[in-house]
Scaffold this motif. Structure first.
Motif, short mmCIF file in Angstrom:
data_model
loop_
_atom_site.label_atom_id
_atom_site.label_comp_id
_atom_site.label_asym_id
_atom_site.label_seq_id
_atom_site.Cartn_x
_atom_site.Cartn_y
_atom_site.Cartn_z
N HIS A 337 0.83 -1.21 0.00
CA HIS A 337 0.00 0.00 0.00
C HIS A 337 0.86 1.26 0.00
CE1 HIS A 337 -3.66 2.35 0.86
NE2 HIS A 337 -2.88 3.07 1.66
N ASN A 340 2.66 1.66 -3.39
CA ASN A 340 1.74 2.19 -4.41
C ASN A 340 1.47 3.68 -4.18
OD1 ASN A 340 1.54 -0.33 -5.60
ND2 ASN A 340 -0.31 -0.89 -4.46
N LEU A 341 1.32 4.05 -2.90
CA LEU A 341 1.10 5.45 -2.58
C LEU A 341 2.30 6.29 -2.98
CD1 LEU A 341 -0.65 7.65 -1.23
CD2 LEU A 341 0.42 7.01 0.97
N SER A 342 3.49 5.76 -2.77
CA SER A 342 4.72 6.46 -3.16
C SER A 342 4.75 6.73 -4.66
CB SER A 342 5.93 5.62 -2.74
OG SER A 342 7.13 6.17 -3.27
N GLU A 343 4.40 5.72 -5.46
CA GLU A 343 4.38 5.89 -6.91
C GLU A 343 3.32 6.91 -7.33
OE1 GLU A 343 6.60 4.62 -8.86
OE2 GLU A 343 7.56 3.49 -7.23
N GLU A 344 2.19 6.88 -6.67
CA GLU A 344 1.11 7.81 -7.01
C GLU A 344 1.52 9.25 -6.71
OE1 GLU A 344 -3.66 8.39 -6.00
OE2 GLU A 344 -2.56 6.62 -5.29
N ILE A 345 2.18 9.45 -5.58
CA ILE A 345 2.63 10.81 -5.23
C ILE A 345 3.68 11.30 -6.22
CG2 ILE A 345 3.79 12.21 -3.49
CD1 ILE A 345 2.56 10.39 -1.36
N LYS A 346 4.59 10.41 -6.63
CA LYS A 346 5.63 10.78 -7.59
C LYS A 346 5.00 11.29 -8.89
CE LYS A 346 9.32 7.61 -6.11
NZ LYS A 346 10.09 6.39 -6.47
N LEU A 347 4.00 10.58 -9.39
CA LEU A 347 3.34 11.01 -10.62
C LEU A 347 2.65 12.35 -10.47
CD1 LEU A 347 1.75 7.61 -11.77
CD2 LEU A 347 3.70 8.79 -12.81
N SER A 348 2.16 12.62 -9.26
CA SER A 348 1.41 13.86 -9.02
C SER A 348 2.32 15.08 -8.94
CB SER A 348 0.60 13.75 -7.73
OG SER A 348 -0.32 12.69 -7.81
N GLU A 475 -6.67 2.74 4.92
CA GLU A 475 -7.10 3.81 4.02
C GLU A 475 -7.35 5.09 4.81
OE1 GLU A 475 -7.77 5.65 0.51
OE2 GLU A 475 -7.10 3.57 0.77
N THR A 478 -4.00 6.54 5.80
CA THR A 478 -3.32 7.13 4.65
C THR A 478 -3.83 8.54 4.37
OG1 THR A 478 -2.96 4.97 3.64
CG2 THR A 478 -2.82 6.89 2.20
#
Length: 489
Positions: A337, A340-348, A475, A478
């Motif tokens: 989790h 995945n959150l790390s990757e999502e923040i990077k894209l943002s 969740e 997070t």
């Protein structure tokens, strides 16, 4: 809101019951006799009763007391000498008398259950008389002038006049008319006894009984205090804990009662279940600590004997191993989790902020780094009111977010609750800032738990239900963690 006669429990009440409490109750029941017989449990319960007695008056706005003095009274007892002048809005002697009335009422609930008495309208009146023993007046409407004035309080008997409160928006909440109170209370008691026969879950029955009683509002004043005592009575009969609601719960408490007025009882059930969960965790986690503080030789020797007997049981290691298998599964879920959150923040943020670093770090149980972050974990546990045991079992995973050279860390830790390890584990989650000093040291600051309480689990859980509970909890954590990071930008 116009008054309507009270109604029975909804037919789907089983769906409203907490899924968290049954596994925790299983663990509690297996340890309850040992803790109750330890001698130290009496001290724990005395403190709990004092806390309830003080806070219920604050919720009702009978008086105000600051948090520091409240804690002192909880620890040392209800004593006038402990309350300095100026820290409460009423005469100290009057405040102490009101608190002592409430404390005696709570003690009386245990006597009521011990005497195997059944709830009746007579006892409800008796309870009201005790709770209002030192309250002589209340507010009432002067029929001739239309103004609110102080009127003598009728103790231990149903109201003689309407007591419909005026809301801030000018609307009126209509409670049961005086002439209907006796029949409505008879219906309430009759349904309650039926629920007991049908073994309705304690948190559901306590919420229903509390809310329907407040709908009737049978007394001139003091209905909230009586309602919380009735909820406590349900829990005590189940051999659980009295209902603990504090000034911090007041807003959620009122909101959940208003939702129940609209036919939605789930919010009040959730609030009561949360209170019980915290009481179970505090008792299981702090009982050994309280025991060590008492330093009574007989109590200590009895505890040692009990521990040796427990450790001789072959089932204890098996239970711990089962709990640890659950912990490994949840650890993997948490690691994925956060990744995945790390990757999502990077894209943002990749096109918005330069020099951004995001990464996860973890250590499973047995890893040579599993002892890391003890300070943050212990501080989080202190804020949530339990003892974090990272010696018997520990694993952790963290998400590190570095934007403009300012690190924010979200840390999840799996460890034992309490000093003794009998198969009850928790996962705590906190966020904090990590500052690099010129000397190369790392300072930890602003440690904040990201949930109201740690996620608890044990060998008594069912895995499918456990994973669902954990995902929901994770969740929530997070979202709160991202809000923490956002506030630091």
């Amino acid at each position: 809101m116009r008054w309507q006669p009270i109604d029975n429990l909804p037919q789907h009440w089983q769906q409203l019951a907490s899924s968290e409490l049954p596994p925790l109750v299983t663990v509690w029941n297996e340890q309850a006799d040992r803790l109750r017989n330890s001698g130290a449990f009496k001290i724990f319960m005395e403190k709990m009763r004092r806390e309830i007695a003080i806070e219920t008056g604050i919720i009702e706005r009978l008086y105000t007391i600051d948090r520091g003095i409240t804690q002192l009274l909880i620890e040392q007892g209800i004593n006038e000498a402990l309350i300095p002048h100026g820290v409460t809005d009423r005469p100290i002697k009057q405040v102490v008398a009101l608190i002592q009335d409430q404390e005696m009422a709570i003690e009386g609930l245990f006597d009521f259950v011990g005497g195997q008495r059944y709830l009746s309208t007579f006892y409800v009146k008796e309870l009201h008389q005790l709770l209002t023993k030192n309250q002589t007046h209340t507010e009432g409407l002067d029929q001739s002038t239309g103004k609110i004035t102080s009127v003598p309080l009728i103790r231990g008997d149903w109201k003689k006049w309407p007591n419909n409160p005026l809301r801030t928006d000018g609307s009126i909440d209509e409670y049961c008319p005086p002439e209907q109170v006796a029949s409505e209370m008879d219906n309430l008691i009759q349904w309650h006894h039926q629920h007991q026969e049908n073994q309705v879950a304690p948190e559901v029955e306590a919420a229903w009984l509390h809310h329907r009683f407040t709908q009737i509002h049978p007394f001139q004043d003091g209905n909230g205090r009586v309602a919380r005592c009735l909820a406590s009575l349900v829990f005590i009969q189940a051999r659980w804990f009295p209902l603990v609601l504090t000034r911090d719960d007041r807003s959620a408490y009122i909101a959940s009662l208003e939702q129940a007025d609209q036919g939605e009882l789930s919010g009040l059930i959730h609030l009561f279940a949360k209170s019980q969960k915290q009481s179970f965790i505090r008792s299981l986690g702090l009982s050994e600590q309280i025991l060590s503080e008492t330093r009574q030789t007989r109590t200590i020797l009895a505890s040692i004997t009990d521990k040796l007997k427990q450790r001789q049981l072959s089932s204890i290691p098996e239970r711990c191993q089962k709990a640890e298998r659950f912990a490994e599964n949840l650890f993997n879920i948490a690691s994925n989790h956060l990744q995945n959150l790390s990757e999502e923040i990077k894209l943002s943020v990749q096109n918005l902020v330069e020099d951004t670093q995001l990464f996860t770090v973890s250590a499973s149980a047995g890893d040579e780094r599993s002892y890391y972050h003890r300070y943050q974990i212990v501080e989080t546990a202190k804020q949530q009111g339990y003892f974090a045991n990272v010696q018997s079992y520990h694993s952790w995973v963290q998400l590190v977010i570095i934007v403009e050279k300012i690190p924010t860390v979200i840390l999840l830790s799996f460890h034992v609750l309490g000093r003794e390890y009998l198969g009850l584990l928790v996962c705590s989650v906190c966020a904090y800032h990590r500052d690099e000093t010129e000397e190369g040291d790392r300072n930890i600051s602003d440690i904040q738990p990201l949930t109201e309480s740690p996620f608890q689990f044990s060998y008594a859980d069912e895995e499918d239900n456990l994973v669902n509970r954990f995902n929901e909890w994770l969740e929530e954590a997070t979202i709160t963690g991202l809000e923490y990071w956002n506030s630091s930008l």
